[in-house]
Design an enzyme around this catalytic site. Structure first.
Site, PDB file in Angstrom:
ATOM      1  N   TYR A   1       0.838  -1.187   0.000  1.00 18.51           N
ATOM      2  CA  TYR A   1       0.000   0.000   0.000  1.00 18.51           C
ATOM      3  C   TYR A   1       0.881   1.247   0.000  1.00 18.51           C
ATOM      4  O   TYR A   1       2.025   1.224   0.455  1.00 18.51           O
ATOM      5  CB  TYR A   1      -0.934   0.013   1.202  1.00 18.51           C
ATOM      6  CG  TYR A   1      -2.068  -0.986   1.113  1.00 18.51           C
ATOM      7  CD1 TYR A   1      -3.350  -0.586   0.723  1.00 18.51           C
ATOM      8  CD2 TYR A   1      -1.859  -2.323   1.418  1.00 18.51           C
ATOM      9  CE1 TYR A   1      -4.394  -1.501   0.649  1.00 18.51           C
ATOM     10  CE2 TYR A   1      -2.908  -3.249   1.343  1.00 18.51           C
ATOM     11  CZ  TYR A   1      -4.169  -2.830   0.954  1.00 18.51           C
ATOM     12  OH  TYR A   1      -5.203  -3.738   0.872  1.00 18.51           O
ATOM     13  N   GLU A   2       0.328   2.333  -0.496  1.00 16.20           N
ATOM     14  CA  GLU A   2       1.064   3.579  -0.715  1.00 16.20           C
ATOM     15  C   GLU A   2       1.733   4.123   0.542  1.00 16.20           C
ATOM     16  O   GLU A   2       2.791   4.756   0.474  1.00 16.20           O
ATOM     17  CB  GLU A   2       0.095   4.612  -1.286  1.00 16.20           C
ATOM     18  CG  GLU A   2       0.707   5.919  -1.708  1.00 16.20           C
ATOM     19  CD  GLU A   2      -0.315   6.841  -2.347  1.00 16.20           C
ATOM     20  OE1 GLU A   2      -0.097   8.062  -2.313  1.00 16.20           O
ATOM     21  OE2 GLU A   2      -1.336   6.345  -2.864  1.00 16.20           O
TER      22      GLU A   2
END
Length: 259
Positions: A49-50
């Protein structure tokens, strides 16, 4: 078991994620599909995830990239800058899993505005990391519900480039990777045609007609010579999906079905 069109979409998208692949996940529908894949057909998928979690294994769907569930269940957490520089731009992401508000026939995505940029009808959540994911991941999957408002002939704003203007446009732009390789909707699956890179329908979900797809597409959509019918969700897939949604709803104080 009976199932909804949304469940069919999520299951079909989850099946596209290969076991052992490294997947950069967007929040929302992409996260639901990616985590369903992890719970069913692809237990060894690595979800990134970012915000920095690598190998996240959330028991409930995250509300945002900053949800503590992601960091707490990850194999490790690194700075956001490292996610983009080392993992994404370094060519270590196999699949970028993205949602969209609008998509066009070449897999370009709009998540910025509906209408004129300076006086929009709707201002959307924005780009986030999607432009970088779409530009640098080895391949991209897109998931969204299909309607003539979301599948448009011309985007109001190009947030993330797919295959540009088609043909060798992506190559001329200097973007690495294959770009979008599949659009999964609640009606069908689309894949880019060789050469033109225009998305054509390659599979219809059970009970869906060509006429329904045409009516829900804002361009003159074409169909592959050989159209498949998507396999119905299995009991295992539906049970895993519904359990995930129920846990999420309970954790976030939502009513059933809102997860």
């Amino acid at each position: 078991m009976t199932y909804s069109t949304n469940e069919m979409m999520t299951v079909a998208a989850a099946r596209r994620l290969k076991n052992g692949s490294v997947c950069f996940v967007g929040i929302g529908l992409p996260s639901k599909a990616a985590n369903l894949a992890r719970l069913t057909s692809s237990p060894d998928v690595v979800l990134i995830y970012e915000s920095g979690p690598i190998g996240a294994k959330p028991s409930v769907l995250p509300l945002s990239i900053g949800d503590g569930e992601l960091a707490e269940t990850a194999d490790t957490v690194v700075p956001t800058g490292e996610i983009f520089r080392y993992w994404l731009q370094g060519g270590r992401i196999d699949v970028g899993f993205l949602g969209a508000a609008q998509v066009d026939r070449f897999g370009n995505i709009n998540t910025t505005v509906v209408g004129d940029y300076h006086q929009p009808k709707v201002r959307l959540p924005g780009a986030g990391g999607a432009p970088e994911i779409a530009g640098s991941a080895k391949s991209v999957l897109i998931i969204l519900k299909q309607s003539s408002r979301s599948f448009v002939d011309k985007l109001d704003f190009i947030t993330s480039v797919g295959h540009g203007e088609g043909g060798d446009s992506r190559k001329r732009l200097g973007l690495p990777g294959a770009g979008p390789v599949g659009i999964i909707t609640d009606l069908c699956i689309m894949e880019p045609e060789a050469g033109s890179h225009e998305f054509v329908v390659t599979a219809l979900h059970p009970g869906v007609t060509r006429e329904q797809v045409v009516a829900a597409t804002g361009w003159a959509v074409r169909f592959a010579d050989q159209i498949k019918v998507t396999a119905e969700p299995t009991e295992v897939e539906l049970s895993a999906l519904r359990d995930l949604e129920a846990r999420t709803a309970a954790a976030h104080g939502q009513a059933p079905g809102e997860a």
